[in-house]
Design a protein around this motif. Structure first.
Motif, PDB file in Angstrom:
ATOM      1  N   GLN A  26     -21.598  -5.915 -38.741  1.00 18.78           N
ATOM      2  CA  GLN A  26     -20.558  -5.651 -39.723  1.00 18.78           C
ATOM      3  C   GLN A  26     -19.543  -6.792 -39.744  1.00 18.78           C
ATOM      4  O   GLN A  26     -19.429  -7.569 -38.788  1.00 18.78           O
TER       5      GLN A  26
ATOM      6  N   ARG B 150     -14.636   2.165 -42.183  1.00 19.12           N
ATOM      7  CA  ARG B 150     -15.621   1.897 -41.130  1.00 19.12           C
ATOM      8  C   ARG B 150     -16.971   1.465 -41.706  1.00 19.12           C
ATOM      9  O   ARG B 150     -17.778   0.882 -41.004  1.00 19.12           O
ATOM     10  N   THR B 151     -17.215   1.819 -42.974  1.00 15.99           N
ATOM     11  CA  THR B 151     -18.532   1.553 -43.556  1.00 15.99           C
ATOM     12  C   THR B 151     -18.383   0.891 -44.923  1.00 15.99           C
ATOM     13  O   THR B 151     -17.325   0.958 -45.559  1.00 15.99           O
TER      14      THR B 151
ATOM     15  N   MET C 279     -14.782  -2.122 -38.842  1.00 15.05           N
ATOM     16  CA  MET C 279     -16.187  -2.396 -39.199  1.00 15.05           C
ATOM     17  C   MET C 279     -16.713  -3.399 -38.187  1.00 15.05           C
ATOM     18  O   MET C 279     -16.985  -4.563 -38.515  1.00 15.05           O
TER      19      MET C 279
END
Lengths: 495, 495
Positions: B191, B129-130, B175
């Motif tokens: 993102q 996700r990051t 993301m």
């Protein structure tokens, strides 16, 4: 609404303490001052000013005081490159007969930068005509470990275009041929030493314009524009050179000719190598030819010079005179009615347009006549653009003659200039690192369009993280392992 | 005159043997045929077609025949990377709990490309996700010598987005957050896994548009668009991503986070590192976030669908409805009077505009229904654009079902598609290297916008000189010395 409209056009913010025509004074007015000098009538009067002195012109150098050697003014040590020998000169003479310059007087103009703040002591200037000649020269320099400073029009503002010590100066001046121009697509292919203004004239005769324009156009070379990723006056409208340049021919440090000189709008055959060299200031290779996309020449151009607390120069361009005039007057009505604009003048004819632009383009020159100039070229969020000027003004008080902020409003690009009678370390200490820390606090750029050159190497860290600086160094080592190309520049070696 | 005007606008060339709506047939008409199907009345009828099937949709995969493994169809050998172990899976589970996918059914969609011509056999799909999670994953993979295939929307056409063997699939699907949007400047930061169409909607609500648009917009990720340097339908108007992308965050092969995510129009603080990653197809780093400049939303959009011997779709956009309508009708009058255009339709309302665009955007999809498709994506000088189609048609004769040429007229970008009942080595032999040699003869590009991926590695030499290919390889070695990022792709290793 007005703010949005303004951002759709090229908009230039002029300093309130305006720098006017050369020979006149830098006007001393408060930020909220009430005088309104350039009104309709006054502006017409600008017609009487003297002809433009181009950047790069040597008109002033004869009377100006001697420029201190860079190695005496700055704490920099010569790297262990070889020194040019008689044998080297003979070799160069064989590669480019009668284009090896060693006459000290002729070398003077190439050893000193336009701002007259740097002086190298190069003993030889080479003037190749072809990329093959550049290739021979570099191959030889690489073998001999001779340092090379590539020079275009020598109009840079950060000391990137002149030698720091005795680097060989490799001039692109004779590489000034247009190779081809496609009337349908507007794609121009030319050698790197073509002067921007001459290219402009060439493509305008064919109903196109260059995608970039800048004050130094009368002297600067297209190769130098690319090497420094020049921004300038058409940036907002036509975008970055990273988008408009279609191809490059580059000679690498070891003499390899890298031919990426395609004339295609789209080419996704692997990594876009040309991008590496745009903005690398001659430290990764020598740009020898360029393929660039020229936009169609606008049929209607309007320039408005407006006053509110700031002078704002707005240029619109489009395809129909009546349409554009209608849109602009509707915008101006709105701006006047809302009080955002209080006075101004409009121009549609070439003569007046040029005069209005001269007010903007000659600020740099005017500033040099006000004394020693501390120059900063900063990118900031648009809504904080002028705060740096007022903060610096308050901080310096009477130490400075003038604290001038102008620039490119639409691009968020502020040219902060501080003038003083002479260079003073204590004034410098009040300016730096203050200006850089202020900029970093806004996540701005400490070099918006002027580049790094010799003068900004030590401040890159305010805008770039260590990982990026490390990768820059790795790319330099990959492409120029001996470091012979434009040494002492661009890379963060003097941190 | 007309030619010039046309080039100032986005213009798309449609195949004369037009690919129509799905479920219908690929029309069999001669190049000089007399039938005029999409006239005013007929075009309105398009309203009744079925909803768009987005590229990347899995609707057809349930019934489609099994796709042959890439390593069985192509002569490629697995490089000595490690194999994912139970311990590796446990480590990934600690880094991104419950986002480590090993279910074969879920993996299927990520192992097979959209064209259904390639199939990897990856055993694990990771959904970070990051960028910190991406960094942890890559650092670990780098240490363990595990190969990684980054995947966005998996809509690529050259096999770049799926594993070739058992590479770990690193999906950007989660993301998908917008980080910021500046209403004044139109600068979007988000993102890498944001879907292009969703970003379009997001910025359109704020009176801006994305600078790129393409048929796969409903599935493709902005990170994938950048990694492949996507061209698409707004290229002529808003230019290349190399110009509109302002910043990138990239995770390097060893897990280093390279933060070049500035939101500045101008930033000349050293080499423009982000450019390296635009178009590098995930082989130099994993793009995790993007800063991109969005143009203001045009207030007036006109679409014209014209016929002469070709179908041409023209979109104009501007700020005033009346002005634009006036300009367009004046252009059309001229084009009709001169005989360049013989019939057509205009659209200003969103519904009809979308229908006309669907005719263009769904050609790729329609072609896949005509059988096996040999796809070429070529840049050529505009005046030679269609000659390749007629030459190939003559060369292949009845071997091919259809030889279709469409593309982007203003960009000089031809999509040459040849359909046949099934894949045939002898047909391929007649197409290659003929098509590439023909293109090289015009100094064109053998991959205009689709990229290199797995399928075009061996033909880079037709458009790039050996010095460029060598530098590409050196850059790869510098940034990814173990070669773990998207192996078997982009670089000329299978020459």
């Amino acid at each position: 609404m007005v703010q949005r409209l303004a951002l759709r056009w090229p908009v230039w913010l002029l300093p309130w303490r305006a720098a006017c025509t050369p020979g006149t004074f830098v006007q001393q007015r408060t930020w909220a001052g009430a005088t309104r000098t350039p009104s309709w009538g006054r502006l017409h009067g600008v017609a009487g000013v003297s002809p433009l002195v181009r950047r790069g012109s040597s008109s002033k150098s004869s009377q100006a005081p001697e420029v201190v050697l860079t190695c005496e003014r700055y704490p920099v040590r010569r790297l262990p490159f070889s020194t040019v020998s008689e044998e080297d000169l003979a070799t160069f003479e064989r590669i480019i007969p009668r284009r090896v310059i060693t006459d000290p007087e002729e070398l003077e103009a190439s050893n000193v930068d336009w701002l007259r703040t740097m002086r190298g002591c190069s003993k030889v200037l080479l003037k190749p005509r072809t990329s093959e000649e550049v290739s021979h020269i570099l191959r030889y320099c690489h073998e001999r470990n001779l340092a090379v400073n590539t020079q275009g029009g020598n109009t840079g503002l950060v000391g990137g275009s002149v030698p720091v010590f005795d680097e060989i100066i490799l001039s692109t001046a004779l590489m000034n041929q247009v190779v081809s121009f496609q009337d349908i697509s507007g794609i121009l292919v030319c050698q790197a030493g073509c002067i921007l203004e001459q290219l402009s004239q060439y493509v305008e005769e064919r109903d196109f314009i260059m995608p970039l324009d800048l004050g130094a156009k009368g002297s600067c070379h297209i190769g130098g524009n690319l090497a420094t990723n020049a921004g300038g006056l058409r940036f907002l409208r036509y975008g970055s050179l990273h988008g408009t340049v279609l191809g490059l021919e580059v000679v690498l440090a070891d003499g390899t000719v890298l031919n990426c000189l395609t004339s295609l709008r789209k080419d996704n055959t692997g990594y876009d190598l040309k991008q590496l060299f745009i903005g690398s200031e001659g430290t990764l290779g020598v740009i020898t030819a360029v393929s660039i996309l020229c936009p169609p020449k606008p049929r209607a151009v309007n320039v408005a010079f407006l006053e509110s607390p700031f002078y704002v120069l707005v240029e619109t361009s489009g395809s129909r005179v009546e349409h554009d005039a209608e849109k602009l007057s509707s915008f101006l009505e709105h701006a006047l009615a809302s009080g955002l604009v209080t006075d101004g003048t409009l121009a549609t004819d070439q003569g007046k347009i040029k005069m209005l632009w001269a007010l903007r383009e000659r600020i740099t020159e005017a500033l040099t006549r006000d004394g020693y100039v501390y120059k900063y070229d900063i990118s900031l969020p648009v809504d904080r653009l002028y705060d740096l000027v007022t903060d610096v003004r308050a901080r310096l008080g009477s130490q400075a003659k003038h604290v001038v902020g102008y620039g490119h409003l639409g691009d968020g690009n502020l040219h902060l200039n501080v003038t003083a009678e002479a260079f003073s370390p204590s004034l410098l200490g009040d300016l730096e690192p203050y200006v850089y820390e202020w900029t970093a606090g806004q996540r701005g750029s400490v070099s918006a369009e002027h580049g790094v050159g010799f003068k900004k190497q030590s401040v890159l860290g305010y805008s770039k993280p260590p990982e990026a600086l490390r990768l820059m160094q790795q790319l330099k080592t990959l492409l120029d392992p001996k470091g012979i190309l434009n040494p002492y520049k661009t890379l963060p070696t003097r941190a």
